[in-house]
Write an enzyme that holds these catalytic residues in place. Structure first.
Site, PDB file in Angstrom:
ATOM      1  N   CYS A   1       2.057   1.673  12.097  1.00 10.52           N
ATOM      2  CA  CYS A   1       3.311   2.300  11.689  1.00 10.52           C
ATOM      3  C   CYS A   1       3.818   3.290  12.721  1.00 10.52           C
ATOM      4  CB  CYS A   1       3.123   3.017  10.344  1.00 10.52           C
ATOM      5  SG  CYS A   1       2.495   1.944   9.044  1.00 10.52           S
TER       6      CYS A   1
ATOM      7  N   THR B   1      10.917  -7.410 -10.971  1.00 15.53           N
ATOM      8  CA  THR B   1      10.425  -8.766 -11.186  1.00 15.53           C
ATOM      9  C   THR B   1       9.221  -9.039 -10.283  1.00 15.53           C
ATOM     10  OG1 THR B   1      12.669  -9.502 -11.691  1.00 15.53           O
ATOM     11  CG2 THR B   1      11.062 -11.211 -11.134  1.00 15.53           C
TER      12      THR B   1
ATOM     13  N   GLY C   1       0.793  -1.217   0.000  1.00 15.27           N
ATOM     14  CA  GLY C   1       0.000   0.000   0.000  1.00 15.27           C
ATOM     15  C   GLY C   1       0.828   1.272   0.000  1.00 15.27           C
ATOM     16  N   THR C   2       1.913   1.292   0.767  1.00 18.70           N
ATOM     17  CA  THR C   2       2.738   2.501   0.828  1.00 18.70           C
ATOM     18  C   THR C   2       3.360   2.809  -0.517  1.00 18.70           C
ATOM     19  OG1 THR C   2       3.194   2.183   3.189  1.00 18.70           O
ATOM     20  CG2 THR C   2       4.709   3.586   1.963  1.00 18.70           C
TER      21      THR C   2
ATOM     22  N   GLN D   1      -7.719  -0.029   4.092  1.00 17.35           N
ATOM     23  CA  GLN D   1      -8.479  -0.579   5.208  1.00 17.35           C
ATOM     24  C   GLN D   1      -9.856  -1.076   4.809  1.00 17.35           C
ATOM     25  OE1 GLN D   1      -7.672  -1.389   8.143  1.00 17.35           O
ATOM     26  NE2 GLN D   1      -5.724  -0.344   8.492  1.00 17.35           N
TER      27      GLN D   1
END
Length: 384
Positions: A326, A241, A74-75, A183
């Site tokens: 986080c 890859t 996601g980041t 989320q």
């Protein structure tokens, strides 16, 4: 030998337990030989796994054909959305809601364009009246293109945001809308096309998939400057890859996601039971007046510091968090609760309890038993 005490995992918003079917798919794919970019038979077999996973995600969120750009999570998808639009030269300003995951404002700040914050209301909903008023006299020909960032559902409070309304406001003024749906996918229905978003971030580990794989969903013909360069992977949009085993797991998690969405009423009932127990003990619940993710409970207990709550529950065999995973090790007040108008005394006492696909009544019972008792002890000591 003493039997180990069963632990209760109530931190699904940080990461969900990987589904057994996903583990099986990942293990099977790890035995596959071949680079997904190779043209021989082994390479084609690996490529087939990648494309199957991509199509399953596309189907789950109703993404456009060729609209799924696979990423490492996601980041990375957030980083790509913000930097990829700015580097095209088409975005000259970014608007970020005050309740976004920290990855959004952090990456926005690195793009080099001006960043403005959209405030939130006490309910936990982004203030679209502010946005509407701010854009009232905005002219893209004069002021440049812009990108607005409004998440689908908040990672701390679970409050579901008015994404479609935001999209209408943004598009009326010629801008783009980015939605962090990390989320929401696999917990509530998410439809990219119907949401009005131009870009959407998704990550597998929030709905039973493996860590390390996600996607940026992009609208048709949307210009995006490649951020990761190298080979021609992802139609020259993201080099690297393919992580074939993780993508296989992503696909299976997408297959199973509808079953979690169907379980939402049961999960919400368990959440409400914990909420009632916490409120009876004196806790303040955030976002309770709004539609929320079924398994998310955000609350503050005056005089019961977040870190103390985490330690007390951990000793009781219960895993919770003090907000975004986080930043859960930090002691500063939650930026989400602060944006909602919480005083520091409450913002520093906030915790997040979250349920998901594998939660059971026994987990809820443990919280309803242990948390109120822990808070009672704190209040008793304070009164002495």
């Amino acid at each position: 030998m003493t039997k180990a005490k069963r632990r209760h995992y109530l931190d699904y918003n940080a990461t969900t337990p990987v589904r057994p079917e996903v583990i099986d798919a990942v293990c099977k794919a790890m035995a596959t030989i071949g680079n997904s970019s190779s043209v021989h038979e082994e390479g084609r077999a690996a490529r087939a796994i990648v494309e199957e996973g991509r199509e399953k995600l596309r189907t789950l969120v109703n993404a456009p054909v060729n609209g799924v750009i696979l990423t490492g999570g996601g980041t990375e998808a957030i980083h790509y959305a913000l930097n990829g639009t700015v580097k095209t030269g088409n975005v000259k300003r970014i608007f970020v809601s005050a309740i976004e995951h920290a990855a959004v404002p952090s990456n926005a700040a690195e793009t080099g364009v001006p960043v403005e914050t959209i405030p939130a209301m006490k309910s936990g909903v982004v203030d679209l009246d502010w946005l509407r008023d701010r854009l009232k006299d905005y002219d893209v020909k004069r002021d440049g293109g812009f990108l607005v960032c409004v998440m689908f559902a908040n990672n701390e409070t679970g409050v579901i945001q008015p994404v479609k309304e935001a999209a209408d406001i943004v598009h009326d003024k010629g801008g783009l809308l980015f939605v962090d749906a990390a989320q929401a996918v696999g917990k509530v229905p998410v439809n990219f096309v119907m949401s009005g978003a131009d870009l959407m971030a998704v990550t597998a580990h929030k709905f039973g998939g493996p860590i390390g794989v996600g996607a940026l969903i992009a609208g048709p013909n949307l210009p995006l400057h490649p951020i990761m360069r190298g080979g021609g992977h992802e139609s020259n949009r993201r080099a690297g890859t393919h992580n074939v085993p993780a993508i296989a797991g992503l696909g299976v998690a997408c297959d199973l996601a509808p079953s979690s969405v169907e379980k939402a009423p049961k999960i919400a009932a368990m959440r409400d039971r914990m909420q009632a127990a916490a409120e009876d003990a004196g806790a303040h619940v955030w976002g309770a007046s709004e539609d929320r993710l079924p398994g998310t409970l955000s609350m503050s207990a005056p005089g019961f510091a977040s870190q103390t709550q985490l330690m007390a529950m951990d000793l009781a065999g219960i895993a919770i968090s003090s907000g975004s995973a986080c930043s859960s090790g930090k002691t500063k007040p939650s930026h989400v609760l602060t944006a909602m108008g919480a005083e520091e005394a409450l913002a520093t006492c906030g915790i997040r309890v979250s349920l998901g696909w594998n939660s059971v009544d026994e987990d809820v019972d443990a919280f309803c038993r242990e948390w109120p008792e822990a808070y009672r002890r704190v209040k008793t000591r304070a009164a002495e």
